[in-house]
Design a protein around this motif. Structure first.
Motif, PDB file in Angstrom:
ATOM      1  N   ALA A  62       0.834  -1.201   0.000  1.00  0.00           N
ATOM      2  CA  ALA A  62       0.000   0.000   0.000  1.00  0.00           C
ATOM      3  C   ALA A  62       0.867   1.249   0.000  1.00  0.00           C
ATOM      4  CB  ALA A  62      -0.920   0.010   1.211  1.00  0.00           C
ATOM      5  N   VAL A  63       0.370   2.284  -0.624  1.00  0.00           N
ATOM      6  CA  VAL A  63       1.035   3.581  -0.634  1.00  0.00           C
ATOM      7  C   VAL A  63       0.249   4.459   0.325  1.00  0.00           C
ATOM      8  CG1 VAL A  63       1.676   5.561  -2.030  1.00  0.00           C
ATOM      9  CG2 VAL A  63       1.744   3.273  -3.020  1.00  0.00           C
ATOM     10  N   ASP A  64       0.871   4.777   1.457  1.00  0.00           N
ATOM     11  CA  ASP A  64       0.153   5.558   2.469  1.00  0.00           C
ATOM     12  C   ASP A  64       1.078   6.593   3.101  1.00  0.00           C
ATOM     13  OD1 ASP A  64       1.731   3.753   3.773  1.00  0.00           O
ATOM     14  OD2 ASP A  64       0.165   2.932   5.034  1.00  0.00           O
ATOM     15  N   GLY A  65       1.265   7.678   2.404  1.00  0.00           N
ATOM     16  CA  GLY A  65       2.109   8.747   2.920  1.00  0.00           C
ATOM     17  C   GLY A  65       3.559   8.635   2.486  1.00  0.00           C
ATOM     18  N   GLY A  66       3.986   7.442   2.141  1.00  0.00           N
ATOM     19  CA  GLY A  66       5.331   7.227   1.633  1.00  0.00           C
ATOM     20  C   GLY A  66       5.256   6.469   0.333  1.00  0.00           C
ATOM     21  N   PHE A  67       6.387   6.271  -0.259  1.00  0.00           N
ATOM     22  CA  PHE A  67       6.397   5.547  -1.524  1.00  0.00           C
ATOM     23  C   PHE A  67       7.444   4.466  -1.453  1.00  0.00           C
ATOM     24  CE2 PHE A  67       7.103   4.877  -6.050  1.00  0.00           C
ATOM     25  CZ  PHE A  67       5.804   4.813  -6.481  1.00  0.00           C
ATOM     26  N   SER A  68       7.057   3.324  -0.942  1.00  0.00           N
ATOM     27  CA  SER A  68       7.985   2.200  -0.904  1.00  0.00           C
ATOM     28  C   SER A  68       7.286   1.015  -1.546  1.00  0.00           C
ATOM     29  CB  SER A  68       8.406   1.880   0.526  1.00  0.00           C
ATOM     30  OG  SER A  68       7.305   1.437   1.278  1.00  0.00           O
ATOM     31  N   LEU A  69       7.905   0.518  -2.568  1.00  0.00           N
ATOM     32  CA  LEU A  69       7.378  -0.637  -3.271  1.00  0.00           C
ATOM     33  C   LEU A  69       8.353  -1.788  -3.094  1.00  0.00           C
ATOM     34  CD1 LEU A  69       6.104   1.169  -6.491  1.00  0.00           C
ATOM     35  CD2 LEU A  69       4.712   0.094  -4.732  1.00  0.00           C
ATOM     36  N   PRO A  70       7.901  -3.004  -3.316  1.00  0.00           N
ATOM     37  CA  PRO A  70       8.775  -4.160  -3.115  1.00  0.00           C
ATOM     38  C   PRO A  70      10.029  -4.075  -3.988  1.00  0.00           C
ATOM     39  CG  PRO A  70       6.544  -4.850  -3.710  1.00  0.00           C
ATOM     40  CD  PRO A  70       6.579  -3.375  -3.790  1.00  0.00           C
ATOM     41  N   ASN A  71      11.114  -4.580  -3.467  1.00  0.00           N
ATOM     42  CA  ASN A  71      12.346  -4.639  -4.236  1.00  0.00           C
ATOM     43  C   ASN A  71      12.328  -5.909  -5.077  1.00  0.00           C
ATOM     44  OD1 ASN A  71      14.853  -4.157  -5.278  1.00  0.00           O
ATOM     45  ND2 ASN A  71      15.938  -4.933  -3.476  1.00  0.00           N
ATOM     46  N   ILE A  72      12.026  -5.759  -6.332  1.00  0.00           N
ATOM     47  CA  ILE A  72      11.997  -6.883  -7.267  1.00  0.00           C
ATOM     48  C   ILE A  72      13.235  -6.726  -8.132  1.00  0.00           C
ATOM     49  CG2 ILE A  72      10.720  -8.009  -9.113  1.00  0.00           C
ATOM     50  CD1 ILE A  72       8.175  -6.672  -7.911  1.00  0.00           C
ATOM     51  N   ASP A  73      14.126  -7.688  -8.061  1.00  0.00           N
ATOM     52  CA  ASP A  73      15.446  -7.537  -8.646  1.00  0.00           C
ATOM     53  C   ASP A  73      15.581  -8.220 -10.009  1.00  0.00           C
ATOM     54  OD1 ASP A  73      18.022  -6.543  -8.667  1.00  0.00           O
ATOM     55  OD2 ASP A  73      18.862  -8.309  -7.679  1.00  0.00           O
ATOM     56  N   ILE A 132      -3.044   8.378  -5.683  1.00  0.00           N
ATOM     57  CA  ILE A 132      -2.036   8.792  -4.702  1.00  0.00           C
ATOM     58  C   ILE A 132      -1.552  10.222  -4.941  1.00  0.00           C
ATOM     59  CG2 ILE A 132      -1.286   6.449  -4.216  1.00  0.00           C
ATOM     60  CD1 ILE A 132       1.158   6.966  -6.039  1.00  0.00           C
ATOM     61  N   VAL A 133      -2.191  10.914  -5.871  1.00  0.00           N
ATOM     62  CA  VAL A 133      -1.737  12.250  -6.263  1.00  0.00           C
ATOM     63  C   VAL A 133      -1.809  13.254  -5.110  1.00  0.00           C
ATOM     64  CG1 VAL A 133      -3.774  13.421  -7.194  1.00  0.00           C
ATOM     65  CG2 VAL A 133      -1.643  13.525  -8.426  1.00  0.00           C
ATOM     66  N   ASN A 134      -2.717  13.049  -4.169  1.00  0.00           N
ATOM     67  CA  ASN A 134      -2.821  13.948  -3.017  1.00  0.00           C
ATOM     68  C   ASN A 134      -2.021  13.467  -1.802  1.00  0.00           C
ATOM     69  OD1 ASN A 134      -4.514  15.899  -4.204  1.00  0.00           O
ATOM     70  ND2 ASN A 134      -6.288  14.581  -3.885  1.00  0.00           N
ATOM     71  N   ILE A 135      -1.383  12.318  -1.932  1.00  0.00           N
ATOM     72  CA  ILE A 135      -0.623  11.735  -0.835  1.00  0.00           C
ATOM     73  C   ILE A 135       0.874  11.952  -1.024  1.00  0.00           C
ATOM     74  CG2 ILE A 135      -0.054   9.569   0.353  1.00  0.00           C
ATOM     75  CD1 ILE A 135      -2.764   8.496  -0.570  1.00  0.00           C
ATOM     76  N   ILE A 136       1.322  11.878  -2.269  1.00  0.00           N
ATOM     77  CA  ILE A 136       2.748  11.889  -2.582  1.00  0.00           C
ATOM     78  C   ILE A 136       3.057  13.034  -3.533  1.00  0.00           C
ATOM     79  CG2 ILE A 136       4.579  10.598  -3.744  1.00  0.00           C
ATOM     80  CD1 ILE A 136       3.262   8.074  -2.693  1.00  0.00           C
ATOM     81  N   ASN A 137       4.122  13.758  -3.253  1.00  0.00           N
ATOM     82  CA  ASN A 137       4.576  14.812  -4.137  1.00  0.00           C
ATOM     83  C   ASN A 137       5.208  14.194  -5.394  1.00  0.00           C
ATOM     84  OD1 ASN A 137       5.177  17.499  -4.890  1.00  0.00           O
ATOM     85  ND2 ASN A 137       7.263  17.253  -4.123  1.00  0.00           N
ATOM     86  N   GLU A 138       4.823  14.682  -6.550  1.00  0.00           N
ATOM     87  CA  GLU A 138       5.325  14.199  -7.846  1.00  0.00           C
ATOM     88  C   GLU A 138       5.202  12.678  -7.996  1.00  0.00           C
ATOM     89  OE1 GLU A 138       9.316  16.005  -8.133  1.00  0.00           O
ATOM     90  OE2 GLU A 138       8.380  17.403  -9.553  1.00  0.00           O
TER      91      GLU A 138
END
Length: 186
Positions: free
Chosen positions: A70-81, A96-102
């Motif tokens: 989930a994207v909730d205030g931050g932007f961390s997605l799984p590390n898929i290598d 997520i446009v109102n949660i995360i800048n750019e």
């Protein structure tokens, strides 16, 4: 031959199902790896079921790996290598446009290193007014900003952006309206 696909904010996977249909229709390959990321566990379950049904119908080998993130205030997605032939996000970033800048820029920061050298990234979104700016205006501005900083990356569409992405400062967007009818066929 195989094709690897990364879906960001896939929901129940309409964009990926459509892509798999095209891969089958044009005989591009019969082995596909799909990595799907979404914050909704139920949607991912439905997605896996739909892909399994499509694989059986088309006699394709489709390996699916789902990541609940989930994207909730931050932007961390799984590390898929691994690298992907296609990375797609459709009607997700507007959420997520109102949660995360750019957010479009950040999606590209996450995705671009995972894109194969001759890979393709598909980004589509809704034409919604948020504040005083339409989502696609924001999307184009952030994508063009990213492209100006990553010279090996290029836009294909809209054509105006692909020709003038390095110097464009216009706040515009291309809109293609498509009417969709949902019905079940056995």
């Amino acid at each position: 031959d195989s094709i690897s696909i990364l879906g960001l904010g896939v929901g129940t996977g309409g964009d990926i199902i459509g892509l798999l249909d095209v891969i089958h229709k044009y005989g591009l390959c019969s082995n596909v790896q799909v990595y799907a990321i979404d914050g909704n566990k139920s949607a991912l379950s439905i997605f896996k079921h739909l892909v399994a049904a499509l694989a059986a119908r088309y006699n394709m080998s489709i390996k699916v790996e789902c990541y609940e993130s989930a994207v909730d205030g931050g932007f961390s997605l799984p590390n898929i290598d691994i690298t992907f032939d296609v990375i797609t996000t459709s009607k997700f970033v507007n959420e997520i446009v109102n949660i995360i800048n750019e957010p479009y820029y950040k999606i590209l920061e996450y995705s671009y290193p995972k894109l194969a050298q001759r890979g393709l990234m598909l980004i589509s979104d809704v034409t919604t007014l948020v504040g005083d700016t339409f989502i696609p205006v924001r999307m184009n501005a952030e994508i063009n900003k990213f492209i100006r900083r990553h010279k090996a990356c290029r836009s294909l569409l809209p054509i105006a952006c692909s020709q003038f992405e390095q110097q464009c400062t216009y706040q515009c967007f291309t809109q293609k309206q498509i009417n969709i009818s949902h019905r079940y066929r056995a």
